[in-house]
Structure formats: structure tokens, C-alpha cells
Design an enzyme around this catalytic site. Structure first.
Site, PDB file in Angstrom:
ATOM      1  CB  THR A  55     -51.974  44.162   4.380  1.00 13.92           C
ATOM      2  OG1 THR A  55     -51.527  43.829   5.538  1.00 13.92           O
ATOM      3  CG2 THR A  55     -50.827  44.100   3.208  1.00 13.92           C
TER       4      THR A  55
ATOM      5  CE  LYS B 101     -57.629  49.834  12.593  1.00  9.93           C
ATOM      6  NZ  LYS B 101     -57.284  50.697  11.428  1.00  9.93           N
TER       7      LYS B 101
ATOM      8  CB  VAL C 227     -54.246  55.001  17.511  1.00 12.86           C
ATOM      9  CG1 VAL C 227     -55.325  55.985  18.262  1.00 12.86           C
ATOM     10  CG2 VAL C 227     -54.201  53.572  18.016  1.00 12.86           C
TER      11      VAL C 227
ATOM     12  CB  ALA D  10     -53.839  59.135  10.221  1.00 11.68           C
TER      13      ALA D  10
ATOM     14  CG  LEU E 180     -53.814  63.174  14.416  1.00 11.11           C
ATOM     15  CD1 LEU E 180     -54.987  63.236  15.114  1.00 11.11           C
ATOM     16  CD2 LEU E 180     -53.459  64.615  14.107  1.00 11.11           C
TER      17      LEU E 180
ATOM     18  N   GLY F  41     -65.874  58.602  -0.369  1.00 11.97           N
ATOM     19  CA  GLY F  41     -64.822  57.762  -0.123  1.00 11.97           C
ATOM     20  C   GLY F  41     -64.519  57.733   1.391  1.00 11.97           C
TER      21      GLY F  41
ATOM     22  CG  ASP G 165     -61.508  51.321  12.643  1.00  8.93           C
ATOM     23  OD1 ASP G 165     -60.360  50.937  12.434  1.00  8.93           O
ATOM     24  OD2 ASP G 165     -61.679  52.747  12.682  1.00  8.93           O
TER      25      ASP G 165
ATOM     26  CE  LYS H  10     -58.392  53.705  13.915  1.00 12.21           C
ATOM     27  NZ  LYS H  10     -59.423  54.418  13.167  1.00 12.21           N
TER      28      LYS H  10
ATOM     29  N   GLY I  28     -57.162  59.458   5.938  1.00 12.90           N
ATOM     30  CA  GLY I  28     -56.621  59.823   4.746  1.00 12.90           C
ATOM     31  C   GLY I  28     -55.508  59.527   4.204  1.00 12.90           C
TER      32      GLY I  28
HETATM   33 MG    MG Z   1     -51.055  58.028  15.181  1.00 17.13          MG
END
Ligand code: MG
Ligand code: ASP
Length: 824
Positions: free
Chosen positions: A559, A583, A613, A615, A617, A668, A682, A686, A801
Site C-alpha cells: 500500500t 516509503k 527507491v 523500484a 534497481l 499513467g 516523493d 527517497k 512501473g
Molecule cells: Mg530499488
């Protein structure tokens, strides 16, 4: 009569409960590959009970026994009419009517005599089998199966003893060969179970549930090669499935194991009924009439199963008595006197344990006998107690015995260790332990209130992968929903290759939650959530996922909710692992962040958040490795928002800022309200996460954040905002041109220095800078460190994504599994 190669089938009452059941049984027999078969039947389910009841009614002068019999008669004739064409039905119904007449005569006598003899009871109660056998034989004949039926009272000869009966093998053998000579031998022979007769021709029964015994007797008499006991379970289970939902059907058991389990009340045939089959080493199969395709459990002289432990069982309502005192040490005859006293009281002892110091003897008896046992022991040791050689007799009631049974335990080290460590991990206190030197059974005594937990924990220790994860997913939207899809595709392979058992046992959204004992079918979770979901209650949810009987529990928070993030601390402190792309938890107060990390250390619960952070990566992991290997971070700088990355990658003289926001929104790439991206919070979150990972105690409010939302547009609706934004295009275009004149591009960047200075802002970067050369929604992070000084460490790639984010969460799950010992 030698009928080598014949199979004996036995169908119990539940397999013959109604016309549909008879048809099912007939189908099984008609499809059987070997045409010659012996079919031993019980009465239609419930018939024997009803007949017993009728006898008791008559003996107590209650003439409603007539109605009871009438009901039985109707049930049978209805069944017959439904199954058989009238010319076949007629004779069977007529036979039953004649039998009913006889029963009425006998019961009238019982009523006049105000009582009944064993002869009466056994004569009357045996009729159910006579009827069911005729019905099945007639049905098979009408289906074209060449069938005869045999009333076992004509051949099976027994001598009654005070408790049950002894088979007269010689007489039975003689009578069966006479019978065979008098009758043509049809390939299929249907025989009544349960009933027999004495040498004088008096009807007798083999005792309740006696049809299994009949099956093994006839298997011996007819030289059958195997026995199939058809019932309503898939076979012998590793534990009572009502207590242990993970219980599995055992493929094989030895006779000895089956007997041990039968003692503990497992649904196995009774030991004494197996004797004739065991003597001839006939394999016995326990099979499900309702699922004839399943192989069932094979019980034979030896068992070749891979499991060292076969079954786990419990006996409840046990009392533990402990006799303690120095006066017993080295004194011969103490045990003799103790158990002699119990024998004199007629008390059978369930378990005994004595340590080799001989300082105490402890034994278990049923709760109900505890006081009698205590009195008997105290009396026997009155003198010793009086002289203080025996201090006391302790009684602890409301205990249970938990036993593990399996031949594979013999001579195999480690089985007991596994048993005790599973119980230890579940926090179960063991009051007494016993293992016989046959090593086929280890029994422990636990508190009654721990019974089910102990059974489940021990079962999991033997039957589940050490890497069985009970998983609950909170939030099943874009990322959560995609994660479930990915898990569905990989779960089977992971189980197969790494014995990693990922069980989604709970799914919660903001409106519903689905809890399931068994793993949720990930192909249909949406329908299931819709149909059987209940109102969400995250406390209940966490408790369900954190099941005692499964080795590990994980909650995945997909969530963006503060409320859920606030629960993570409690979850971790309870030993539940937490994985999240949310986060919020990591950007709450620094105290809360420390609590999360601390719980991790104290409880061994892992907390994984790589996807907070960039996604999937590998940013968090990389930073973690840098810090833990002793590198010193000078600065981290990054484009950390896919949305803002896209906007500034596309910004040029032909695309106005407002038109790009419009476009990104359509694609989107933005939040429903684009201001949530443009305000920079946001990115600031991060930045805080990275700072804290570096060891800097930064708060969100410490980050100097420059919002891209013009002051005057911060309130108001999304539509108003979108409509007003073009008015600010000129300002943005001026900044772009100014930068371009210096040979720079604009990028929205978060940055944190070793001194703790943190900022989020739009800045210019020269064309040669890595930030200038990214694409689409790429994220990019530069680490400038002592080791990466001349040239920074760069991580770049799509950083948003649902597919990649879900995959990043999945990767965290696998990392967790690796921490827990999975060879992934
Ligand atoms: Mg990451
Ligand atoms: N019909 C008998 C009983 O109910 C025997 C059997 O079903 O095994 O006990």
C-alpha cells in the site's frame, strides 16, 4: 477352492449409503481389470445402529421399534426400486420383507421377555449386511457382471468368547468348499461382512466394524492376493486433518506402523482385524470410494516411504502421576509394587518414564482414573511415605500425549532432535518423554491446552519444507496484484528446484480481506476475495499469517498507507518478516525507523525495502554493501522519480511543460493528481531513505524541497490545476533556455551529502553529465565515495512501473528466503 489372483474389496457403510453410492461402487467393480473378485460389504450406512436401537426399544417395551423397522424397510426398498428394474427388484424386496417378518417375531419376544440375549442382538443386527449384499449383487448382475452372493452365516464359523469371537478356521474352510461345490463359481462373489454363525448354526457377529475383519478372513479363506478397503478418506493420513490442515495422505505404511497409529485412533483398520492378512503378508490398500483414481495407502510388511516419521497422533484427557523420593533409588521391586497396585485397581497405564537415577517414576493414565490411581499408589507406598523415603505422589491432570510413529526412526539419528526442536521453537513445554527401544514411537506429554499447537508444530517439523513461508499481502492493487501473478508463475518451480514453499495465506485490500488455511489459489484470488472476503482487520490478518505451525511468516505491504506502515514495527517485533515498497514506514520519525531496524536485530525478523527507491534497481542493496564494507559516502545524487524524469527528458522548445504533464498523465506516468509528483515530496522521501541508510538521522522536514507546483495552484481541483498550468509555461521555458544557453539540461534531483545537507530541486547539468543521457522514465543514482572518488558509481534504468516494482518485491522475498536458508 483356490482362486489365486483374486482381490478382496471391502466397502464400508458410508460407501453404501444411498443409491448413488451403490452405483459408484458398481462402477468401480465393473471397471476393475481383473474379472474375478470378492466383494465384502457392510450394511447401508447407519443400518446396524438402527437395528441395535430397535432391539433396545423392544427390550424396554417401547413398541416404536416397529416404526424404526418400518423406516429401515422403506429406505431399503426405495433404494432397490431406484437401482433395479422391477423384475430384479421384486425378489430382493420379497426377501427383505421375509427377514423383516422374522425380526418382528424376535423383537416381539424380546418385548415380552423384557430383555434380549446375545443371540437376539447378533441375529437382528446382522441383517443389514444380508440386505446390502443382495442389493449390490443384483445391481452388478443387471449391469452384466456375472455375480453370485454369499451369506457368510452359511460358511464362516466362529466360537464366541466373552468379548468377541474366535474364527474356527478348519470348519470355515470345510464349509466354504462345500458351498463352492454346491454353487457355480461366478467370477464376482459378493459376501456379507460382519456376520458369521456358530458351529450349531446360531447367527453371530464379529463385533462393531467387523466387516474389515470379514474381509481379511475371506481373503485368507479364498487365497486372495490383496485387500482393498474402500472408505470415505483418501488413505491413512499423517495426522488428523481436522487438527492439522497440512496433513498428507501416506503412500505406504508397514503393518507395525499401522498398528501403532490404530492405537492412537487414526482411521486405520483395527489391528486384530488385520491378523489373517498379516499372517499371509497380503498388502492392504486403504482407498477412497469417492475418489477411486487415487492410489490410497498401501499397508504391507515393509514400507518404503521416504519419510522417517509416518504419523503423529494425540491422546487427550491424560493425567500424569509422579512418584518421587530417595527411598526408591536402587531398591528392587519398586516398579513391581507400583504397577501391581495399579493392576489390582484395574487401571491400565498409558505411558511410563523413569530416569536412570531412579529418583522418580512417572506414568500416565486417563484423567478419569487419576484419583483412583493416586489412592492406589499412596496406599501401596504408605509406609515409605510415612518414613519420608517417598516424598510425594504428584498428579497433573489435563495433559495430552503426543506421539510420533514411524519405522524409519529406528537407528536414524536426528529424528528425535527434529521432533524436540520443532516443539521447542513453538514454545511447548514437555512434561514427560518416552521412547521404547523399538524406536517406532516417541511419546511426549504436554499440557492439554498446548495439544493442537504441539501437534501442528511437530507435524510441520517433519512434513514441511524448512523454507515454508506463510505470506500475507496487504494491498492488491497495481504492484500487489502484479506480484501475485508473478508468484503464481514461479511458485511451482521454486518449490521443485529449491524446496521453497511460498504460501499466500492472506490477501487484504482496503475493503476486504481473504484468509485461508491452505495456500490461496493465485489464479482465482480475485473471485475468492470477492466471494468469501471479510471486512479487513489487520490485527486478525497478521495473527492468521503468523501461524504457529508454519516455520516463517511474512507480511508484504504494497500500500502507500501510513496506517499500514505504522503496524510494521509491531509485526517485526513479533517476529514477522516485513517486505515493502511503501516509503511511509522508513520516512516516519527517526525513532520509528530505529525501532524497525532494532526489531530486526532483536527478533531475527528481516525487514526488506529495496523497492522504496528506484523500484527494482539495486540501490538500497548497493548502498548497504558500500556502508557495511567500510566505504565512506561523500554524496548521493539521483533522479529518483520516474514521472519527473520523463517530463524533463522530453522538455524542449517544441514541448511545453504543461503539455508534457498532460501527456504523462494520460500515459499513467503520474499520480491521479500530478501535483503529488510535482511537489517533490516523493523524491524527498527517497532522499530521506538513502540518508538514513548512510547513517544520517535525517527527518523529512530537514530536506530543502523546491516544489514545481506554483504557489497559487496548490489548492483547488485537479482540473483547475491542469487548466491553469499553461500560464506558467513561459516561466519554465525561460529557465530551460537559460540552462541551454549554458549548454545544460534541467533535471529534478534529490541529493544528500555526508554532512547531512539534503535538498530536492530542479537543477542544470552539462550535456556530458550522466543525468543528461537518460531516457523515458529512467531513474539514475550517483554514489560518490572514498572508493568511487574519481568516477562515481552509477546505477541507472527504469525506476517505476508495476512489473519491475513487483519483481523487486519478489526479489526481496527470495532474498529473505535465502537468509532463512533456502538455496536460492
Ligand atoms: Mg530499488
Ligand atoms: N455394519 C457393521 C457396523 O456398523 C459392520 C461394519 O460396518 O463393519 O458395525
Amino acid at each position: 477352492m483356490t482362486e489365486a489372483g483374486r482381490v478382496v474389496h471391502k466397502f464400508g457403510g458410508t460407501s453404501l449409503a444411498d443409491p448413488g453410492c451403490f452405483r459408484r461402487v458398481a462402477r468401480i467393480l465393473a471397471a476393475w481389470p481383473e474379472p474375478r473378485q470378492v466383494v465384502v460389504v457392510s450394511a447401508m450406512g447407519g443400518t446396524t445402529d438402527t437395528l441395535v436401537h430397535a432391539v433396545e426399544l423392544a427390550a424396554s417395551r417401547d413398541d416404536s421399534y416397529r416404526d424404526v423397522l418400518e423406516g429401515l424397510c422403506v429406505r431399503h426398498s426405495d433404494t432397490i426400486r431406484e437401482l433395479l428394474p422391477s423384475e430384479a427388484a421384486g425378489p430382493v424386496i420379497a426377501a427383505i420383507d421375509r427377514d423383516m417378518g422374522d425380526i418382528l417375531d424376535v423383537l416381539r419376544a424380546a418385548m415380552l421377555l423384557r430383555g434380549f440375549s446375545r443371540d437376539t442382538m447378533e441375529l437382528v443386527t446382522g441383517y443389514g449386511e444380508v440386505w446390502s449384499a443382495q442389493i449390490l449383487a443384483a445391481l452388478l448382475s443387471t449391469l452384466g457382471v456375472d455375480t453370485e452372493w454369499l451369506d457368510a452365516r452359511e460358511v464362516l464359523t466362529v466360537q464366541r468368547n466373552s468379548r468377541d469371537v474366535d474364527v474356527d478356521w478348519a470348519a470355515s474352510r470345510e464349509r466354504i468348499s462345500e458351498w463352492t461345490n454346491r454353487h457355480r463359481t461366478a467370477p464376482t462373489l459378493v459376501i456379507t461382512g460382519f456376520i458369521a454363525s456358530t458351529e450349531d448354526g446360531v447367527a453371530a457377529t464379529l463385533g462393531r466394524n467387523g466387516s474389515d475383519f470379514s474381509a481379511s478372513i475371506f481373503a485368507a479363506l479364498l487365497d486372495a492376493t490383496e485387500i482393498h478397503i474402500w472408505t470415505d478418506v483418501d488413505g491413512v493420513m499423517s495426522a488428523n486433518p481436522r487438527l492439522v490442515s497440512e496433513a498428507v495422505t501416506l503412500d505406504t505404511l508397514s503393518y507395525d506402523e499401522a498398528m501403532e497409529l490404530a492405537y492412537f485412533g487414526a482411521k486405520v483398520i483395527h489391528p486384530s482385524t488385520m491378523a489373517p492378512a498379516v499372517e499371509r503378508a497380503l498388502p492392504i490398500y486403504i482407498r477412497n470410494t469417492f475418489k477411486p483414481d487415487l492410489p490410497g495407502t498401501r499397508i504391507h510388511a515393509t514400507s518404503s516411504s521416504a519419510f522417517p516419521v509416518k504419523g503423529l497422533a494425540t491422546i487427550e484427557d491424560i493425567a500424569l502421576l509422579n512418584l518421587e523420593g530417595t527411598g526408591m533409588i536402587g531398591v528392587p521391586g519398586t516398579a513391581h509394587r507400583l504397577f501391581g497396585a495399579l493392576r489390582d485397581e484395574g487401571i491400565s497405564v498409558v505411558m511410563i518414564s523413569q530416569g536412570s537415577s531412579e529418583h522418580s517414576i512417572c506414568f500416565a493414565v486417563p484423567n478419569a482414573l487419576a484419583e483412583r490411581a493416586r489412592a492406589a499408589v499412596e496406599q501401596a507406598f504408605f509406609a515409605e511415605q510415612h518414613h519420608g523415603q517417598i516424598q510425594r505422589v504428584d498428579v497433573t491432570t489435563d495433559c495430552s500425549i503426543l506421539a510420533v510413529v514411524g519405522e524409519g526412526m529406528a537407528g536414524r539419528p536426528g529424528v528425535a532432535a527434529r521432533f524436540f526442536s520443532s516443539l521447542g521453537k513453538a514454545g511447548i513445554n514437555l512434561r514427560a518423554i518416552a521412547q521404547g527401544s523399538s524406536e517406532r514411537n516417541i511419546s511426549v506429554v504436554v499440557n492439554g491446552s498446548d495439544t493442537q499447537r504441539a501437534l501442528r508444530a511437530a507435524h510441520a517439523g517433519f512434513y514441511l519444507s524448512e523454507q515454508t513461508l506463510s505470506i500475507g499481502l496487504v494491498g492488491a492493487g497495481n504492484v500487489g496484484g502484479t506480484l501475485l501473478g508473478q508468484l503464481q508463475q514461479q511458485a511451482r518451480r521454486l518449490k521443485h528446484e529449491f524446496d521453497l514453499d511460498l504460501r499466500i495465506r492472506g490477501i487484504a485490500t482496503s475493503s476486504k480481506m481473504l484468509l485461508s488455511e491452505q495456500p490461496i489459489d493465485l489464479e482465482h484470488w480475485r473471485d475468492q476475495l470477492e466471494e468469501s472476503g471479510e471486512l479487513p482487520d489487520l490485527a486478525k490478518f497478521a495473527m492468521h499469517v503468523h501461524a504457529d505451525h508454519l516455520p516463517h511468516a511474512v507480511l508484504i505491504d504494497c500500500t502507500a498507507s501510513d496506517d499500514v506502515a505504522r503496524l510494521c514495527g509491531t509485526w517485526l517485533e513479533r517476529g514477522i518478516h516485513v517486505i515493502t515498497p511503501n516509503k511511509r514506514a522508513n520516512t516516519g520519525t527517526i525513532e520509528y525507523y530505529r525501532r524497525l531496524r532494532q526489531a530486526n536485530r532483536a527478533e531475527g525478523a528481516h525487514y526488506l525495502y529495496e523497492t522504496t527507491v528506484g523500484a527494482a534497481l539495486p540501490i538500497i542493496q548497493t548502498l548497504h554493501d558500500l556502508v557495511q564494507t567500510g566505504d565512506e559516502i561523500d554524496q548521493i545524487e539521483g533522479i529518483l522519480s520516474g514521472t519527473l524524469s520523463y517530463l524533463f527528458n522530453r522538455l524542449d522548445e517544441t514541448h511545453s511543460f504543461s503539455s508534457l504533464v498532460e501527456e504523462a498523465r494520460r500515459l499513467g506516468f503520474t499520480e491521479p493528481d500530478p501535483r503529488e509528483d510535482l511537489c517533490g515530496t516523493d523524491v524527498a522521501r527517497k532522499t530521506v531513505i538513502l540518508a538514513r541508510e548512510m547513517g544520517i538521522p535525517l527527518e523529512l522536514s530537514d530536506v530543502a524541497t523546491t516544489s514545481l507546483v506554483p504557489e497559487s495552484l496548490r489548492d483547488g481541483s485537479v482540473d483547475d490545476f491542469m487548466a491553469a498550468l499553461p500560464a506558467f509555461d513561459a516561466e519554465m521555458e525561460a529557465r530551460r533556455r537559460e540552462a541551454a544557453d549554458r549548454g545544460e539540461v534541467l533535471r529534478f534531483v534529490g541529493s544528500i551529502g555526508r554532512d547531512g545537507a539534503a535538498s530536492v530541486a530542479l537543477r542544470g547539468y552539462p550535456q556530458s553529465h550522466p543525468f543528461a543521457r537518460i531516457q523515458l522514465t529512467d531513474n539514475i543514482v550517483l554514489f560518490r565515495t572514498q572508493r568511487y572518488r574519481d568516477n562515481p558509481l552509477v546505477i541507472q534504468g527504469p525506476g517505476a512501473g508495476r512489473e519491475v516494482t513487483a519483481a523487486g518485491v519478489f526479489a526481496d522475498l527470495l532474498r529473505l528466503a535465502a537468509y532463512l536458508g533456502a538455496p536460492v
